[in-house]
Write an enzyme that holds these catalytic residues in place. Structure first.
Site, PDB file in Angstrom:
ATOM      1  N   ILE A 158       0.881  -1.174   0.000  1.00 24.08           N
ATOM      2  CA  ILE A 158       0.000   0.000   0.000  1.00 24.08           C
ATOM      3  C   ILE A 158       0.914   1.217   0.000  1.00 24.08           C
ATOM      4  O   ILE A 158       1.856   1.282   0.800  1.00 24.08           O
ATOM      5  CB  ILE A 158      -0.902   0.030   1.244  1.00 24.08           C
ATOM      6  CG1 ILE A 158      -1.795  -1.222   1.289  1.00 24.08           C
ATOM      7  CG2 ILE A 158      -1.764   1.291   1.256  1.00 24.08           C
ATOM      8  CD1 ILE A 158      -2.544  -1.388   2.602  1.00 24.08           C
ATOM      9  N   HIS A 266      -3.848  -8.280 -12.935  1.00 25.86           N
ATOM     10  CA  HIS A 266      -2.710  -8.638 -13.793  1.00 25.86           C
ATOM     11  C   HIS A 266      -2.339 -10.124 -13.666  1.00 25.86           C
ATOM     12  O   HIS A 266      -1.306 -10.547 -14.183  1.00 25.86           O
ATOM     13  CB  HIS A 266      -1.488  -7.733 -13.552  1.00 25.86           C
ATOM     14  CG  HIS A 266      -0.991  -7.650 -12.145  1.00 25.86           C
ATOM     15  ND1 HIS A 266      -0.652  -6.440 -11.563  1.00 25.86           N
ATOM     16  CD2 HIS A 266      -0.746  -8.588 -11.202  1.00 25.86           C
ATOM     17  CE1 HIS A 266      -0.215  -6.651 -10.336  1.00 25.86           C
ATOM     18  NE2 HIS A 266      -0.260  -7.960 -10.083  1.00 25.86           N
ATOM     19  N   GLY A 299       6.698   0.335  -9.993  1.00 27.30           N
ATOM     20  CA  GLY A 299       8.105  -0.029  -9.869  1.00 27.30           C
ATOM     21  C   GLY A 299       8.283  -0.744  -8.546  1.00 27.30           C
ATOM     22  O   GLY A 299       7.315  -1.117  -7.882  1.00 27.30           O
ATOM     23  N   MET A 301       9.783  -0.996  -4.489  1.00 31.07           N
ATOM     24  CA  MET A 301       9.758  -0.111  -3.328  1.00 31.07           C
ATOM     25  C   MET A 301      10.933   0.872  -3.414  1.00 31.07           C
ATOM     26  O   MET A 301      12.090   0.483  -3.319  1.00 31.07           O
ATOM     27  CB  MET A 301       9.881  -0.977  -2.070  1.00 31.07           C
ATOM     28  CG  MET A 301       9.823  -0.218  -0.763  1.00 31.07           C
ATOM     29  SD  MET A 301       9.746  -1.334   0.669  1.00 31.07           S
ATOM     30  CE  MET A 301      11.280  -2.233   0.535  1.00 31.07           C
ATOM     31  N   SER A 305       6.540   4.612 -10.297  1.00 27.61           N
ATOM     32  CA  SER A 305       5.428   3.823 -10.797  1.00 27.61           C
ATOM     33  C   SER A 305       4.687   4.652 -11.836  1.00 27.61           C
ATOM     34  O   SER A 305       4.870   5.873 -11.910  1.00 27.61           O
ATOM     35  CB  SER A 305       4.478   3.437  -9.654  1.00 27.61           C
ATOM     36  OG  SER A 305       5.123   2.607  -8.711  1.00 27.61           O
ATOM     37  N   HIS A 322       3.162  -5.597 -16.087  1.00 28.37           N
ATOM     38  CA  HIS A 322       2.454  -5.374 -14.815  1.00 28.37           C
ATOM     39  C   HIS A 322       3.372  -4.804 -13.742  1.00 28.37           C
ATOM     40  O   HIS A 322       2.927  -4.557 -12.627  1.00 28.37           O
ATOM     41  CB  HIS A 322       1.830  -6.682 -14.328  1.00 28.37           C
ATOM     42  CG  HIS A 322       2.755  -7.603 -13.589  1.00 28.37           C
ATOM     43  ND1 HIS A 322       3.983  -7.997 -14.079  1.00 28.37           N
ATOM     44  CD2 HIS A 322       2.624  -8.233 -12.380  1.00 28.37           C
ATOM     45  CE1 HIS A 322       4.554  -8.817 -13.211  1.00 28.37           C
ATOM     46  NE2 HIS A 322       3.767  -8.976 -12.181  1.00 28.37           N
ATOM     47  N   LYS A 392       4.434  -2.630   3.367  1.00 32.63           N
ATOM     48  CA  LYS A 392       4.628  -3.924   2.711  1.00 32.63           C
ATOM     49  C   LYS A 392       3.801  -5.010   3.392  1.00 32.63           C
ATOM     50  O   LYS A 392       3.566  -4.967   4.590  1.00 32.63           O
ATOM     51  CB  LYS A 392       6.107  -4.343   2.771  1.00 32.63           C
ATOM     52  CG  LYS A 392       7.029  -3.457   1.973  1.00 32.63           C
ATOM     53  CD  LYS A 392       6.739  -3.460   0.498  1.00 32.63           C
ATOM     54  CE  LYS A 392       6.910  -4.804  -0.127  1.00 32.63           C
ATOM     55  NZ  LYS A 392       6.689  -4.760  -1.611  1.00 32.63           N
TER      56      LYS A 392
END
Length: 393
Positions: A158, A266, A299, A301, A305, A322, A392
């Site tokens: 998230i 995905h 992308g 962490m 993205s 994806h 995570k």
């Protein structure tokens, strides 16, 4: 970049956007899939392609009258959700750590689930069909109810992100949790049993398949669609909680109006029309990218993205990558990188910085910039994001 046709001796050609030669095991896996008699036209490999089970992660396989459960995978419906908010970077000042802690308190991660089942979850219409799922999952409705609205583990996350105009975005990655995994495993077992009874000569046992028109195919397709619906709604439930947390911190709890909402799978299969024919399209680590389809390509962490819009490229079966795609396995990443490496590579991101997430370090993934450059004919970039908070699984 335009695709290249790989020099593999297969019944169906293999088209690749990877921009490099496949490794030995990757080439073997691509060859196995492209040699199946029911594969339609060609197999498409996305820029983030890497080893999977049965089929490559980052592959798009269209089939006629058959489907391979292991090619879809065990996290049925895994995907992404993103919301563009009306908030700006300045409003986040001094609040990042507390936002992360509140997310971790509100949304279970790893093997954890919700202690209570909220009304939004119990009202999901999919529960009405639970009794028609595979017999071996009939004792799991309670667990599935408690896990809806939870993140899971591995590479699920998230994030609070900022775009290049300092606009705040909310983004998350998750799938169908334990119930999707169990459904997949049960059907994969059935497919392997049928192949064994039939004496089928498969290049890989994980390519055991169901044939359209059989009870086994119908049962799998039914459960697959249910699990994909579960995964989609799981992201809806989590995003609603996530949004309320951010609203509380940035707008005193006043509900916001989303400027853009995206929710896409995905890891899934659907019946679609390509080249004028109805086929089953399995996207294993790939996003649908028809013209005007919005998609999300994260992308790793600590890396960029992208929110994208599809170009409807027929050669890719209207698909795109994806994510960045793993460069090394989780075990190899743990051996190769140190905690200091993790701290350095996630500088500026409010996130866990401990040994438990070293396997998700950016260095374990392919460079996202190259992945994006290799699919300029598949998607256009709508927004470029950089996370400032990362939770995570």
């Amino acid at each position: 970049m335009p695709y290249e046709t790989l020099p593999l001796d297969t019944r169906a050609p293999v088209l690749s956007w990877a921009g490099h030669a496949l490794g030995h095991e990757e080439a073997r896996m691509a060859r196995n899939v492209a040699s199946l008699p029911f594969v339609f036209k060609h197999v498409s490999l996305m820029p983030d392609v890497h080893l999977g089970k049965g089929a490559l992660v980052g592959s798009v396989v269209a089939t006629k009258d058959a489907i391979v459960p292991a090619a879809v995978g065990v996290d049925i419906g895994c995907g992404m959700a993103a919301v563009k908010t009306p908030y700006t970077a300045a409003q986040l000042e001094g609040k990042l750590k507390q936002i992360r802690l509140d997310i971790e308190a509100a949304i279970p991660t790893g093997f954890n689930d919700n202690k209570e089942i909220e009304k939004t979850v119990s009202n999901w219409q999919g529960w009405q069909d639970f009794k028609h799922l595979h017999p071996k999952v009939q004792g799991l409705e309670g667990k599935a109810s408690k896990q809806m609205g939870s993140l899971g583990g591995g590479n699920h996350f998230i994030e609070v992100c900022l775009d290049t105009e300092d606009q705040v975005w909310l983004m998350l990655h998750s799938g169908s949790r334990h119930i999707g995994n169990v459904l997949a495993q049960r059907h994969i077992e059935t497919a392997k049993e049928l192949a064994k009874l039939a004496g089928a000569k498969l290049p890989d046992p994980d390519l055991a398949h169901f044939v359209q028109g059989t009870p086994e195919f119908a049962a799998y397709w039914h459960d697959l669609q249910w699990a994909q619906g579960y995964a989609l709604y799981n992201r809806v439930v989590m995003m609603a909680r996530f949004q309320r947390i951010v609203e509380r911190h940035l707008a005193g709890g006043k509900p916001m109006k989303a400027l853009l909402t995206v929710n896409c799978h995905h890891n899934y299969a659907e019946q679609e029309t390509h080249y004028g024919e109805s086929v089953y399209v399995t996207r294993k680590g790939a996003v649908r990218a028809r013209e005007a389809d919005y998609g999300i390509i994260p992308g790793s962490m600590g890396a960029q993205s992208f929110i994208v819009k599809g170009k409807g490229n027929a050669h890719s079966y209207c698909s795109c990558a994806h994510g960045a795609g793993r460069l090394m396995s989780r075990n190899k990443a743990k051996l190769h990188f140190s905690l200091d490496d993790l701290i350095q590579q996630t500088a500026g991101v409010e996130c866990r910085k401990d040994a438990g997430v070293i396997d998700e370090i950016p260095g374990a993934y392919k460079p996202i910039a190259q992945v994006m450059a290799n699919q300029s004919d598949l998607v256009e970039v709508v927004a470029t994001l950089k996370q400032v908070v990362c939770v995570k699984g």
